[in-house]
Design an enzyme around this catalytic site. Structure first.
Site, PDB file in Angstrom:
ATOM      1  N   THR A  72     -41.662  10.348 -15.488  1.00  7.77           N
ATOM      2  CA  THR A  72     -42.362   9.655 -14.369  1.00  7.77           C
ATOM      3  C   THR A  72     -42.435  10.687 -13.273  1.00  7.77           C
ATOM      4  O   THR A  72     -41.806  10.585 -12.276  1.00  7.77           O
ATOM      5  CB  THR A  72     -41.530   8.389 -13.780  1.00  7.77           C
ATOM      6  OG1 THR A  72     -40.144   9.006 -13.736  1.00  7.77           O
ATOM      7  CG2 THR A  72     -41.832   7.413 -14.777  1.00  7.77           C
ATOM      8  N   CYS A 256     -34.693  15.101 -10.978  1.00  7.56           N
ATOM      9  CA  CYS A 256     -34.698  13.815 -10.529  1.00  7.56           C
ATOM     10  C   CYS A 256     -34.653  13.515  -9.069  1.00  7.56           C
ATOM     11  O   CYS A 256     -35.153  12.807  -8.529  1.00  7.56           O
ATOM     12  CB  CYS A 256     -33.377  12.993 -11.201  1.00  7.56           C
ATOM     13  SG  CYS A 256     -33.672  12.445 -12.872  1.00  7.56           S
ATOM     14  N   LYS A 319     -28.044  23.479 -12.973  1.00  8.87           N
ATOM     15  CA  LYS A 319     -26.526  23.353 -12.866  1.00  8.87           C
ATOM     16  C   LYS A 319     -25.831  23.709 -14.309  1.00  8.87           C
ATOM     17  O   LYS A 319     -26.381  24.038 -15.054  1.00  8.87           O
ATOM     18  CB  LYS A 319     -26.138  21.845 -12.514  1.00  8.87           C
ATOM     19  CG  LYS A 319     -26.495  20.531 -13.275  1.00  8.87           C
ATOM     20  CD  LYS A 319     -25.556  19.738 -13.375  1.00  8.87           C
ATOM     21  CE  LYS A 319     -26.111  18.325 -12.982  1.00  8.87           C
ATOM     22  NZ  LYS A 319     -25.152  17.394 -13.017  1.00  8.87           N
ATOM     23  N   ARG A 326     -35.616  22.433 -14.702  1.00 10.54           N
ATOM     24  CA  ARG A 326     -36.639  21.734 -13.897  1.00 10.54           C
ATOM     25  C   ARG A 326     -36.055  21.716 -12.506  1.00 10.54           C
ATOM     26  O   ARG A 326     -35.111  21.290 -11.993  1.00 10.54           O
ATOM     27  CB  ARG A 326     -36.670  20.369 -14.203  1.00 10.54           C
ATOM     28  CG  ARG A 326     -37.550  20.505 -15.481  1.00 10.54           C
ATOM     29  CD  ARG A 326     -37.904  18.987 -16.030  1.00 10.54           C
ATOM     30  NE  ARG A 326     -36.606  18.253 -16.882  1.00 10.54           N
ATOM     31  CZ  ARG A 326     -36.648  17.125 -17.175  1.00 10.54           C
ATOM     32  NH1 ARG A 326     -37.648  16.382 -17.347  1.00 10.54           N
ATOM     33  NH2 ARG A 326     -35.627  16.706 -17.726  1.00 10.54           N
TER      34      ARG A 326
HETATM   35  N1  LIG Z   1     -33.004  13.579 -17.222  1.00 11.84           N
HETATM   36  C1  LIG Z   1     -32.114  13.014 -16.541  1.00 11.84           C
HETATM   37  O1  LIG Z   1     -31.057  13.121 -16.336  1.00 11.84           O
HETATM   38  C2  LIG Z   1     -32.493  11.351 -16.236  1.00 11.84           C
HETATM   39  C3  LIG Z   1     -31.487  10.521 -15.642  1.00 11.84           C
HETATM   40  C4  LIG Z   1     -31.798   9.375 -15.357  1.00 11.84           C
HETATM   41  C5  LIG Z   1     -33.047   8.971 -15.398  1.00 11.84           C
HETATM   42  N2  LIG Z   1     -34.155   9.801 -15.940  1.00 11.84           N
HETATM   43  C6  LIG Z   1     -35.463   9.409 -15.980  1.00 11.84           C
HETATM   44  O2  LIG Z   1     -35.850   9.098 -17.211  1.00 11.84           O
HETATM   45  C7  LIG Z   1     -37.257   9.620 -17.432  1.00 11.84           C
HETATM   46  C8  LIG Z   1     -37.590  10.390 -18.443  1.00 11.84           C
HETATM   47  O3  LIG Z   1     -36.882  11.682 -18.082  1.00 11.84           O
HETATM   48  P1  LIG Z   1     -36.644  13.063 -18.935  1.00 11.84           P
HETATM   49  O4  LIG Z   1     -35.695  13.730 -18.171  1.00 11.84           O
HETATM   50  O5  LIG Z   1     -36.109  12.370 -20.294  1.00 11.84           O
HETATM   51  O6  LIG Z   1     -38.145  13.302 -19.043  1.00 11.84           O
HETATM   52  P2  LIG Z   1     -38.959  14.148 -20.156  1.00 11.84           P
HETATM   53  O7  LIG Z   1     -40.156  14.783 -19.621  1.00 11.84           O
HETATM   54  O8  LIG Z   1     -37.763  15.350 -20.661  1.00 11.84           O
HETATM   55  O9  LIG Z   1     -39.110  13.292 -21.374  1.00 11.84           O
HETATM   56  C9  LIG Z   1     -40.056  12.284 -21.496  1.00 11.84           C
HETATM   57  C10 LIG Z   1     -40.643  12.078 -22.972  1.00 11.84           C
HETATM   58  O10 LIG Z   1     -41.475  11.210 -23.016  1.00 11.84           O
HETATM   59  C11 LIG Z   1     -42.535  11.311 -23.833  1.00 11.84           C
HETATM   60  N3  LIG Z   1     -43.581  10.513 -23.647  1.00 11.84           N
HETATM   61  C12 LIG Z   1     -44.458  10.491 -22.530  1.00 11.84           C
HETATM   62  N4  LIG Z   1     -45.606   9.587 -22.451  1.00 11.84           N
HETATM   63  C13 LIG Z   1     -45.109   8.983 -24.069  1.00 11.84           C
HETATM   64  C14 LIG Z   1     -46.059   8.075 -24.672  1.00 11.84           C
HETATM   65  N5  LIG Z   1     -47.201   7.341 -24.135  1.00 11.84           N
HETATM   66  N6  LIG Z   1     -45.412   7.543 -25.958  1.00 11.84           N
HETATM   67  C15 LIG Z   1     -44.531   8.327 -26.499  1.00 11.84           C
HETATM   68  N7  LIG Z   1     -43.721   9.337 -25.828  1.00 11.84           N
HETATM   69  C16 LIG Z   1     -44.277   9.714 -24.632  1.00 11.84           C
HETATM   70  C17 LIG Z   1     -42.883  12.939 -23.469  1.00 11.84           C
HETATM   71  O11 LIG Z   1     -43.410  13.567 -24.595  1.00 11.84           O
HETATM   72  C18 LIG Z   1     -41.371  13.410 -23.162  1.00 11.84           C
HETATM   73  O12 LIG Z   1     -40.609  13.890 -24.337  1.00 11.84           O
HETATM   74  C19 LIG Z   1     -37.740   9.685 -16.234  1.00 11.84           C
HETATM   75  O13 LIG Z   1     -38.234   8.677 -15.377  1.00 11.84           O
HETATM   76  C20 LIG Z   1     -36.454  10.044 -15.236  1.00 11.84           C
HETATM   77  O14 LIG Z   1     -36.742   9.968 -13.791  1.00 11.84           O
HETATM   78  C21 LIG Z   1     -33.816  10.839 -16.253  1.00 11.84           C
END
Ligand SMILES: NC(=O)c1ccc[n+]([C@@H]2O[C@H](COP(=O)([O-])OP(=O)(O)OC[C@H]3O[C@@H](n4cnc5c(N)ncnc54)[C@H](O)[C@@H]3O)[C@@H](O)[C@H]2O)c1
Length: 441
Positions: A72, A256, A319, A326
């Site tokens: 997102t 984030c 970190k 990112r």
């Molecule tokens: N990274 C963190 O530490 C963390 C912690 C808490 C919350 N979040 C939240 O979790 C969410 C994901 O974060 P992330 O770091 O894993 O992101 P990311 O970009 O690493 O992973 C997201 C994945 O979703 C897949 N995707 C997107 N649209 C899709 C669809 N329609 N069908 C199937 N797959 C699809 C993408 O290919 C990608 O691999 C975000 O909203 C983020 O804010 C992340």
């Protein structure tokens, strides 16, 4: 998902992603993310009750519970550009769920989303399915990268938001029962949907605010001769303030904090609260200031010119204990130094060279002969006019700084952007030292 698979062997967990190379990596010995302890968890469950697949629609059709965990990012176009969350992936998943589902399901918002996104998901599902029942829950993720496995094993709390209807309550209890396999019941908090969605944004805003607060004080410490670590310790002993998350640094990074605060800012603007929006926007502005201040200190420390001078950048991940870059402060510092015509040599124990180069220069940008990546910290420092610590990797604490100093032109400068080194010791070796919020003695 790996942790659920580990703790609930009777539950089949299928992780689907349309990114085939990511799925292939999850199915291989080289997982796409570096996270201490995760390899062992995945190895234990993979092929037993944890599966990875690119069959998104098949995964959805088969599931009783769907965790929507898509990215997102901050919107880069149109209304709210630079602040609002881009929800196109969340919406696309909702539409796919509506299109392929053959039975009723629980949809869990795991992605971090603006308040009221659950309503959007429910509306899309309601408008596109014939009589199937969907319960939408909010279950934000509070793990921190670098400590994700231990955070998941022993979370401070699990938050589940649901609709206050009998159906909603049932869905909340179904999800709570999964976490209860390993999380004490009193740590599983249930709220209404909107409180849960908002709590995630607010948690990240408060965490980032603490960093920006102590970083703002670090600038004052440098100006006055106070020591920010001593100030942080002194105020952190107050039980109302507490000692955690008070470490001054070159600035926060990660996917984030910035994105979620900007998202909160946009929500405040949209709901007609410009004063609240402006209050939180300053947390991000202070972070930008801290990153550029650090680069400026390197330039001024090197007699106001870094043109043609070699600068070793130690650490590139946002970190330690993650390979995630990112929004890493290192990206901004490297760009600033290159703009000043410096010669930048980066070393990071976990981030591949190709990623460092594309993060700094941009994807598919032509190479810049003044940016290179070294295979070790010593190699990066060899012949450098200055060394800058950008990530607090443990290995940097035990480097042979005498040897490093011997191989540098003099005066040799060291900028500790994470306050992990004993500056007095380095000074004895002969370094000119600069810490964050610490004046060089
Ligand atoms: N990274 C963190 O530490 C963390 C912690 C808490 C919350 N979040 C939240 O979790 C969410 C994901 O974060 P992330 O770091 O894993 O992101 P990311 O970009 O690493 O992973 C997201 C994945 O979703 C897949 N995707 C997107 N649209 C899709 C669809 N329609 N069908 C199937 N797959 C699809 C993408 O290919 C990608 O691999 C975000 O909203 C983020 O804010 C992340």
């Amino acid at each position: 998902m790996a942790m659920i698979a580990l703790k609930a062997p009777d539950i089949k967990v299928t992780v689907v992603d349309m990114n085939a190379s990511r799925i292939a990596a999850w199915d291989s010995d080289a997982l796409p993310v570096y996270e201490p302890g995760l390899d062992e968890v995945v190895k234990q469950c993979r092929g037993r009750n944890l599966f990875f697949s690119t069959d998104v629609t098949g995964g959805i059709r088969e599931a009783d519970i769907i965790f929507v965990s898509v990215n997102t990012p901050t919107k880069t176009y149109g209304m709210g550009a630079g602040r609002a969350a881009d929800l196109r992936h969340v919406e696309s998943v909702a539409r796919t769920i509506a299109a392929v589902s053959e039975g009723s399901k629980i949809i869990v918002e795991k992605s971090t989303v603006p308040v009221k996104t659950a309503e959007t998901i429910k509306t899309i599902l309601g408008a596109n399915t014939n009589g199937l029942k969907f319960s939408v829950l909010s279950n934000p993720e509070f793990l921190a990268e670098g400590t994700a496995v231990s955070d998941m094993l022993n979370p401070d709390r699990v938050l589940i938001g649901g609709e206050r209807t009998p159906e909603g309550e049932r869905a909340v209890q179904t999800l709570a029962a999964i976490y209860a396999r390993w999380v004490p019941r009193e740590r599983i908090i249930t709220t209404n949907l909107w409180s849960s969605e908002l709590s995630k944004l607010v948690a990240n805003a408060f965490l980032a605010q603490r960093i920006s607060s102590i970083n703002s004080i670090s600038a004052l410490c440098e100006a006055t001769g106070a020591d920010v670590d001593e100030v942080a310790h002194a105020i952190g002993c107050d039980s109302r303030i507490g000692p955690k998350f008070l470490k001054a640094s070159v600035g926060f990074g990660g996917s984030c904090f910035q994105k979620d605060i900007l998202n909160l800012v946009y929500l405040c603007e949209r709901f007609g609260l410009p004063e609240v929006a402006s209050y939180w926007r300053h947390v991000v502005s202070m972070n930008d200031y801290q990153k550029s201040r650090f680069a400026q200190r390197i330039v001024s420390g090197l007699f106001n010119t870094v043109a043609g001078k070699r600068i070793a950048v130690l650490g590139f991940a946002f970190k330690k204990d993650t390979n995630d870059t990112r929004e890493s402060a290192a990206i901004h510092v490297c760009r600033d130094l290159l703009a000043e015509q410096g010669v930048v040599v980066v070393y990071d124990p976990r981030v591949p060279a190709s990623e460092i180069v594309s993060d700094v220069l941009g994807k598919n940008a032509p190479a810049n002969p003044r940016l290179s990546v070294a295979g070790s910290a010593c190699e990066a420092c060899n012949g450098a006019h200055a060394v800058a610590i950008l990530t607090e990797w443990d290995e940097f604490k035990t480097l042979d700084f005498q040897k490093i100093h011997d191989a540098m032109p003099k005066p040799a400068l060291l900028f500790d952007g994470r306050n992990i080194l004993d500056l007095a010791k380095l000074k004895k070796i002969g370094f000119r030292v600069h810490g964050i919020g610490r004046t060089p003695e």
